[in-house]
Design an enzyme around this catalytic site. Structure first.
Site, PDB file in Angstrom:
ATOM      1  N   ALA A  56     -11.109 136.899  64.870  1.00 36.18           N
ATOM      2  CA  ALA A  56     -10.346 135.944  64.221  1.00 36.18           C
ATOM      3  C   ALA A  56      -8.857 136.692  64.355  1.00 36.18           C
ATOM      4  CB  ALA A  56     -10.887 136.148  62.757  1.00 36.18           C
ATOM      5  N   GLN A  98     -10.181 132.982  69.057  1.00 38.32           N
ATOM      6  CA  GLN A  98     -10.663 132.283  67.573  1.00 38.32           C
ATOM      7  C   GLN A  98      -9.155 132.423  66.613  1.00 38.32           C
ATOM      8  OE1 GLN A  98     -13.029 134.112  64.307  1.00 38.32           O
ATOM      9  NE2 GLN A  98     -14.346 132.608  64.774  1.00 38.32           N
ATOM     10  N   TYR A 179     -12.379 131.068  54.879  1.00 40.18           N
ATOM     11  CA  TYR A 179     -11.012 131.383  55.053  1.00 40.18           C
ATOM     12  C   TYR A 179     -10.383 130.255  54.952  1.00 40.18           C
ATOM     13  CZ  TYR A 179     -12.460 135.923  56.476  1.00 40.18           C
ATOM     14  OH  TYR A 179     -13.105 137.010  56.688  1.00 40.18           O
ATOM     15  N   ARG A 226     -15.719 126.417  64.501  1.00 37.62           N
ATOM     16  CA  ARG A 226     -16.837 127.376  64.137  1.00 37.62           C
ATOM     17  C   ARG A 226     -16.951 126.974  62.323  1.00 37.62           C
ATOM     18  NH1 ARG A 226     -17.948 133.808  63.118  1.00 37.62           N
ATOM     19  NH2 ARG A 226     -20.097 133.688  63.894  1.00 37.62           N
ATOM     20  N   THR A 314     -23.339 141.727  66.202  1.00 35.85           N
ATOM     21  CA  THR A 314     -23.538 143.111  66.304  1.00 35.85           C
ATOM     22  C   THR A 314     -24.484 143.630  67.606  1.00 35.85           C
ATOM     23  OG1 THR A 314     -25.311 142.970  64.638  1.00 35.85           O
ATOM     24  CG2 THR A 314     -22.962 143.525  64.106  1.00 35.85           C
TER      25      THR A 314
END
Length: 358
Positions: A56, A98, A179, A226, A314
């Site tokens: 981001a 992104q 967001y 997304r 991850t």
């Protein structure tokens, strides 16, 4: 049989495999939110992904939500990201950026005292934000006026132009995880009226306007989006998340995007439901799944046509050579959550590869 190692054409992006790296905020930018050599090394190490989706990144100045996250609104940031994209391309990889606005997740202590903005004056509750003065409660945001929203759209368009100048292969519009664009989409955070509030057609207006503006810069075949309809991160909820994302997926067909990147679950388990099945039925483009997939489940979903690719988070952080480990059915390094957001190379560029282990 189609599997994780089958090449994929995603719009104009030719991907050599379907093992994508999900965007992972890791707060390693330098002063001024500028990417440096450490970030270039991190991404280049993972260039064997079918596609790297970079973290981001602030589309416009003054909207920091993570203290040390990168931006794409200054010349120094563009130059910093150019180091990253050059390193990734030299390693044979592909990378998109992104682009993001933090909305009500921003904090005055991270933005020279500025009050964050949002669709409605509702603060995030039940969590705190890391600041130079330690963890602090989120503040009540200022409700954006309708006449301010064209500037938000223009800011995303400039970010898309800057991403192209920085050498990216495309951009992903961040419409997830509580967001700004997601805050407009979901009725738990959007309680305004008028052309950007109320029914879902109005709540989605800002996302669609941003997509149209970004596609004008890049062409739709290099733009992804997304969505996270179930995720309650950042105090998010919707009264009908499955219905909302099914409707959105149908609308997104008109944009002919490179891909739709769908987060299938909720970090905190508060909201349940199957969003993959209805989205797959409604969406005719490339569908990327994300959240908790292991290699076997990802392969099965791709083979069955439920997904076209899977983004690993991850697992890719801890395993820079994740595609090769999956190919060999090799053991994976375990990620270290204690180093997810700490400065420096530890837990960022020092995870071993199979070759290093040998």
């Amino acid at each position: 049989m189609t599997d994780l190692f089958t090449p994929l054409q995603a719009g104009e992006l030719a991907l050599p495999n379907r093992i994508l790296m999900a965007p992972l905020t890791r707060c390693r930018a330098e002063a001024g939110h500028v990417p440096g050599e450490l970030m270039a090394t991190h991404y280049a190490q993972r260039a064997s992904a079918g596609l790297l989706i970079a973290e981001a990144t602030m589309a416009m100045e003054g909207n920091s939500a993570f203290w040390h996250e990168p931006g794409i609104h200054s010349e120094a940031q563009i130059a910093g990201w150019k180091k990253v994209t050059d390193a990734v391309h030299a390693a044979g990889g592909r990378i998109v950026l992104q682009v993001w606005h933090g909305g009500r997740a921003c904090h005055p202590l991270l933005n020279d005292g500025r009050q964050p903005v949002a669709p409605s004056a509702l603060a995030i509750t039940g969590d705190e934000v890391h600041t130079p003065k330690g963890k602090q409660p989120y503040v009540v945001p200022r409700e954006l006026r309708d006449d301010e929203l064209p500037a938000i759209v223009a800011g995303f368009a400039r970010a898309a132009e800057n991403a192209r100048a920085a050498g990216f292969d495309g951009v992903e519009v961040h419409g997830a995880n509580g967001y700004l664009l997601d805050e407009f989409l979901r009725d738990g955070s959007n309680q305004r009226g008028g052309p950007y509030g109320g029914p879902r057609e109005h709540r989605a207006r800002l996302l669609f306007e941003v997509l149209e503006a970004v596609c004008k810069v890049w062409g739709s075949g290099r733009v992804g989006v997304r969505l996270s309809p179930l995720n309650s991160y950042n105090d998010m909820v919707d009264s009908d998340p499955v219905g909302l994302v099914e409707w959105l997926a149908g609308c997104l067909n008109d944009y002919r995007l490179a891909y739709l990147h769908l987060m299938r679950g909720d970090f905190f388990g508060k909201q349940q439901g199957d969003v993959v099945t209805p989205v797959r039925a409604a969406y005719r483009g490339v569908l990327i799944g994300n959240m908790g997939y292991k290699a076997d489940e990802a392969n099965a979903a791709i083979a069955a046509g439920k997904l076209d690719a899977v983004a690993f988070g991850t697992a890719f952080l801890a395993n820079p050579d994740l595609p090769e480990r999956i190919r060999r059915n090799a053991a994976l390094n375990a990620p270290d959550p204690a180093t997810f957001y700490t400065p420096g190379p530890h837990g960022y560029t020092d995870y071993p590869t199979l070759a290093a282990g040998a």
